[in-house]
Scaffold this active site. Sequence first.
Site, PDB file in Angstrom:
ATOM      1  CB  ALA A 191      -4.571 -11.630  -0.925  1.00 10.77           C
ATOM      2  CG  HIS A 192       1.327 -11.021  -4.291  1.00 13.19           C
ATOM      3  ND1 HIS A 192       2.312 -10.460  -3.666  1.00 13.19           N
ATOM      4  CD2 HIS A 192       1.866 -11.979  -4.975  1.00 13.19           C
ATOM      5  CE1 HIS A 192       3.424 -10.929  -4.123  1.00 13.19           C
ATOM      6  NE2 HIS A 192       3.088 -11.950  -4.883  1.00 13.19           N
ATOM      7  N   PRO A 193       0.728 -10.635  -0.716  1.00 13.62           N
ATOM      8  CG  PRO A 193       2.977 -11.582   0.126  1.00 13.62           C
ATOM      9  CD  PRO A 193       1.760 -11.809  -0.605  1.00 13.62           C
ATOM     10  CB  ALA A 194       4.379  -7.578  -2.194  1.00 13.97           C
ATOM     11  NE  ARG A 213      -3.558  -6.098   0.242  1.00 17.27           N
ATOM     12  CZ  ARG A 213      -3.057  -6.701  -0.771  1.00 17.27           C
ATOM     13  NH1 ARG A 213      -3.401  -7.276  -1.823  1.00 17.27           N
ATOM     14  NH2 ARG A 213      -1.560  -6.783  -0.657  1.00 17.27           N
TER      15      ARG A 213
END
Length: 388
Positions: free
Chosen positions: A228-231, A285
């Site tokens: 996943a992408h943190p931002a 999310r």
Amino acid sequence: MLASLPLDGVTVVALEHAIAAPFASRQLADLGARVIKIERPEVGDFARGYDATVRGMSSFFVWANRGKESLALDLKDPAAREVLHRLIAKADVFIQNLAPGAARRMELDFDALHAQFPQLIVCDISGYGDDGPYREKKAYDLLIQAASGLISVTGTQECPSRTGISIADISAGMYAYSGILAALLQRARTGVGLRVEVTMLEALTEWMSYALNFAHYGGTPPARNGVAHPAIAPYGQYRAGDGKSIIFGLQNDREWQRFCADVLEDAMVAADARFSTNLQRVANRAALDTLIEACFSGLTREQVLARLDKGEIANAPLNSMHDVWEHPQFRARGRWRDVDTPVGPVQALLPPATLCGLEAAMGPVPSIGQHTEAILRELGLDEITGTR
């Protein structure tokens, strides 16, 4: 196709093992350089024994050692060291990644060699360099992944992880390769050989510069988020109804609207206050992922990919190694070639940098000492004892 390759006429003597130096010299061989690999008699490069998956050969060795000549020398023998010096005298490049201090003890360090052969380019690859408090410390790929901070930002919050390939060795090999090419250009201007020094720690930490800047100036390191992408949300791995995974990601709110209309097939979701901006999607999310997974649960991976392509959303299937081997893009672009080995041909991909009008050499993978007799004859020697 042109008759010659960029490094035709360049001779490289490689006192190498494992991955970093062999990967660098193999790329030089692909460009036409003659690479003479020095190996221990009978045993050879210890990477030959890493596994036996390629028809009895090591997958590492086959990958990193095509196109080379193997010369078996026991460098504890003074006569063998004399053979090595004769080769170096005729060479353009000498590359080594021995244990810390070993090259200097054998008088194969840059200062000693430069005094005798000022035109020679010497490339030294090590874990930490030949000065500083870590100069004598052993370095393996996993240890450098840890020392560079890569493991600290890889994996999940619960479980940090190494990368699945020898990325520290590979990064060092890439910088050694490009450094040698730069040194060859410089020598063409000056006639003088340079030292190219590459450390695994510095090579991999260069690749970590984004995370270093983020942590040093931002105060906190990038979080471990798996794929996943943190931002950014949605961005990462999602599973289709057939159990197969897809990776995709959005870059802006315009793409979010296309995603809702063409992928979720519900344009009204774009107006949901929980998801209308990226900041809100990141904050919510879990709810967003639940919504996406519910939509995908009734679709196959191919159907999901088709919807993503329709919406012009960047995506890729989460491929297995078998999927990659059969990737249609490689077939369509004609990227596979047969490489000869001691047990018959194996397939390998062309080098990624395609030079117009040129085809990479991609020569055979040698057996241990396969070229010893021929190289000795070339030097005017009958055997390692040095008799003429």
